[in-house]
Scaffold this active site. Structure first.
Site, PDB file in Angstrom:
ATOM      1  N   TRP A  44      -9.609   8.039  -7.224  1.00 47.11           N
ATOM      2  CA  TRP A  44     -10.835   8.364  -7.969  1.00 47.11           C
ATOM      3  C   TRP A  44     -10.747   7.884  -9.414  1.00 47.11           C
ATOM      4  CZ3 TRP A  44     -15.690   9.468  -6.927  1.00 47.11           C
ATOM      5  CH2 TRP A  44     -15.990   9.822  -5.615  1.00 47.11           C
ATOM      6  N   TRP A  64       1.965   1.833  -3.416  1.00 47.57           N
ATOM      7  CA  TRP A  64       0.909   2.509  -4.200  1.00 47.57           C
ATOM      8  C   TRP A  64       1.046   4.024  -4.019  1.00 47.57           C
ATOM      9  CZ3 TRP A  64      -2.324   1.540  -8.015  1.00 47.57           C
ATOM     10  CH2 TRP A  64      -2.830   0.250  -8.214  1.00 47.57           C
ATOM     11  N   GLU A  77       0.842  -1.217   0.000  1.00 45.84           N
ATOM     12  CA  GLU A  77       0.000   0.000   0.000  1.00 45.84           C
ATOM     13  C   GLU A  77       0.866   1.251   0.000  1.00 45.84           C
ATOM     14  OE1 GLU A  77      -3.255  -0.084  -0.486  1.00 45.84           O
ATOM     15  OE2 GLU A  77      -3.004  -2.256  -0.537  1.00 45.84           O
ATOM     16  N   TRP A 132     -21.117  12.513 -19.013  1.00 44.30           N
ATOM     17  CA  TRP A 132     -21.661  12.091 -17.721  1.00 44.30           C
ATOM     18  C   TRP A 132     -23.095  12.612 -17.626  1.00 44.30           C
ATOM     19  CZ3 TRP A 132     -18.507   8.870 -15.003  1.00 44.30           C
ATOM     20  CH2 TRP A 132     -17.145   8.904 -15.295  1.00 44.30           C
ATOM     21  N   TRP A 170     -16.205  11.874 -12.080  1.00 49.66           N
ATOM     22  CA  TRP A 170     -15.344  11.612 -10.927  1.00 49.66           C
ATOM     23  C   TRP A 170     -14.803  12.901 -10.301  1.00 49.66           C
ATOM     24  CZ3 TRP A 170     -10.302  13.338 -11.427  1.00 49.66           C
ATOM     25  CH2 TRP A 170      -9.822  13.554 -12.732  1.00 49.66           C
ATOM     26  N   ASN A 177     -10.592   2.576   3.279  1.00 54.07           N
ATOM     27  CA  ASN A 177     -10.246   2.422   1.861  1.00 54.07           C
ATOM     28  C   ASN A 177     -11.309   1.639   1.068  1.00 54.07           C
ATOM     29  OD1 ASN A 177      -8.370   2.549  -0.451  1.00 54.07           O
ATOM     30  ND2 ASN A 177      -8.302   0.341  -0.172  1.00 54.07           N
TER      31      ASN A 177
END
Ligand SMILES: Cc1cc2nc3c(=O)[nH]c(=O)nc-3n(C[C@H](O)[C@H](O)[C@H](O)COP(=O)(O)OP(=O)(O)OC[C@H]3O[C@@H](n4cnc5c(N)ncnc54)[C@H](O)[C@@H]3O)c2cc1C
Length: 471
Positions: free
Chosen positions: A379, A275, A272, A303, A356, A338
């Site tokens: 996102w 990341w 993590e 959208w 988003w 998360n």
């Protein structure tokens, strides 16, 4: 006598601090300054923003330590492009030291400050501190940056092992700090009043002492991280993100803990953290992601979601209990687990069909740990528009996510108390209960809790069509 100025920003600590360590090493006297950057603060509309209280906690803790060493923290409120060169000149320093920040605004600001300082004949030294590896350190065979996480992670680990897994520590001997400057002392002034923000109730206290104690506590259960990290009600993740966001502990402090044991939990946790490095590199190299899809073609998506649905999502009133519980938790505490971030982000983009960027901005206002690189990465991953994102046809089913990750409805009960009397099964689907069940649970759907604002099945087909129209 050589004098340096160390400018602290999102690295609010006095240990294992690369820039501070180098500033202290290279001068007889080092001053420390923090600037409440008006270019950032002026954009925060909520005067009760919890993050200001966390920053203040950390500054007060730092100031106390500095005072004990006969020194002080210089705190200013203004535009760093003006304040830093002016202060450097006033203190007659030889050089200014700071750690690199990879956000587009910060890079532009720092380049501007550097130019001004150099024009004044003052040296500037910037350091890597916020990440473990920067953009030029983990590269493909073709010397390019990775755009897929797993090979990036493997290369990251290969590099790390090649340096014998040694995590450097930047020592900060505080005895070489400059003497106390009374007129600049933070404790002398009511900084909340000066900045126009209010001190607020926050779930946690900011600063290094609470950060270290959280890290220590987490290290006792790190071996269970892999199996427990996806269940929000267990609280088995580290909850260190606000501390690392403000740099109350260093990324090296975290990695040291991760490598202390070689179990699966620690390795998953380290992954993590990798990341985090990955998304910092992406933002550094592709600053356009701040406002655009990483996959450029998806900027053409139409959208079609509704404004009023966005409002209901923000308020936790969608009729999807797991989504509502997560959003209410965010609104109240400034934190979201998360797994739930993924659920609500997928729901906003692929069930409500809302861009988003709206969700990303809402998170940016609310999250204690808001970090542009990680937030944008998260996102765009959820919306399938980002680097190494999930494919667009993978759409989280909020009902299944709810049953799988909050099996007994514990998390839902905490944040949607009006649903708490429903059974463990029905709490995920209160709209499917009949009047008798609702009477027993003292919750009438449509009155005490909303019906689902959309049909997941119908919306899923629309989402697929929306993406297919581009692909
Ligand atoms: C839509 C969305 C938005 C997000 N926004 C942010 C954000 O603004 N700030 C933020 O720090 N994280 C963000 N994340 C990543 C992740 O959700 C949080 O880092 C994590 O929930 C923080 O809790 P923790 O400290 O207990 O994490 P742990 O599970 O204990 O992880 C340890 C640390 O690793 C880092 N980390 C963990 N997961 C990720 C990840 N997926 N991406 C990048 N870094 C990670 C964090 O620094 C975290 O503190 C987001 C994820 C999604 C899906």
């Amino acid at each position: 006598m050589k004098r340096n100025l160390c400018w602290i920003r999102r690295d609010l600590r006095l240990h294992d601090h690369h820039a501070l360590s180098m500033a202290l090493k290279n001068a007889e006297e080092t001053f420390l300054v923090f600037i409440f950057d008006t270019n950032i603060l002026d954009k925060l509309s909520d005067k009760n923003d919890k993050r200001i209280t966390l920053i203040m906690d950390a500054l007060l803790e730092m100031e106390k330590t500095l005072n004990e060493h006969g020194s002080s923290l210089i705190v200013k409120y203004g535009d760093p492009k003006i304040e830093i060169p002016a202060l450097a000149r006033e203190l007659q320093v030889d050089a200014v030291f700071f750690n690199r920040d990879y956000e587009p605004y910060a890079k532009e600001r720092d380049a501007h400050v550097e130019k001004k300082l150099r024009a004044l004949g003052i040296d500037v030294h910037q350091f890597k501190d916020h990440v473990f590896y920067e953009k030029n350190e983990v590269l493909t065979g073709q010397r390019e940056i990775y755009k897929v996480f797993t090979p990036y992670k493997n290369k990251w680990l290969e590099h790390f092992r090649a340096q014998d897994s040694i995590v450097p520590e930047y020592k900060c001997p505080l005895k070489k700090l400059a003497p106390f400057k009374n007129q600049h002392s933070l404790l002398q002034k009511d900084w909340f009043k000066e900045t126009g923000f209010n001190k607020t109730e926050v779930l946690i206290t900011g600063g290094t002492t609470p950060a270290r104690s959280r890290l220590k506590n987490f290290s006792k259960s790190i071996n269970r991280y892999k199996e427990a990290r996806d269940i929000p009600s267990l609280n088995m993740t580290s909850l260190l993100s606000p501390y690392i966001r403000f740099g109350n502990i260093s990324i090296r402090d975290m990695i040291r803990t991760a490598v202390q044991s070689n179990d699966e939990g620690s390795l998953t946790w380290l992954s993590e953290i990798i990341w985090r490095d990955f998304y910092q590199v992406i933002l550094d190299v592709y600053p356009k992601v701040e406002n655009h899809c990483f996959k450029t073609e998806y900027d053409r998506i139409k959208w079609t979601g509704k404004k009023e649905h966005f409002q209901l999502w923000c308020e936790g009133q969608t009729g999807f209990p797991i989504v509502d519980a997560a959003m209410r938790c965010l609104n109240e505490t400034g934190f979201m687990h998360n797994r739930l971030r993924m659920v609500v982000a997928s729901f906003l983009t692929k069930t409500l069909l809302i861009d988003w960027r709206f969700g990303e901005r809402y998170f940016a206002e609310k999250l204690l740990d808001y970090d542009m690189a990680a937030n944008n990465g998260g996102w765009q991953w959820s919306a399938s528009t980002g680097v190494d994102a999930q494919p667009y046809f993978r759409i989280f089913n909020p009902w299944n996510q709810s049953e799988k990750f909050d099996e007994e409805g514990k998390f839902i009960r905490e944040w949607c108390p009006e649903l708490k009397e429903f059974s463990n099964k029905k709490i995920h689907y209160p709209h499917e209960t009949d009047m008798v069940e609702q009477a027993q649970a003292k919750c009438v759907i449509g009155k005490n809790y909303p019906f689902p604002i959309v049909s997941y099945k119908v919306q899923k087909e629309k989402a697929l069509a929306m993406f297919k129209a581009i692909s």
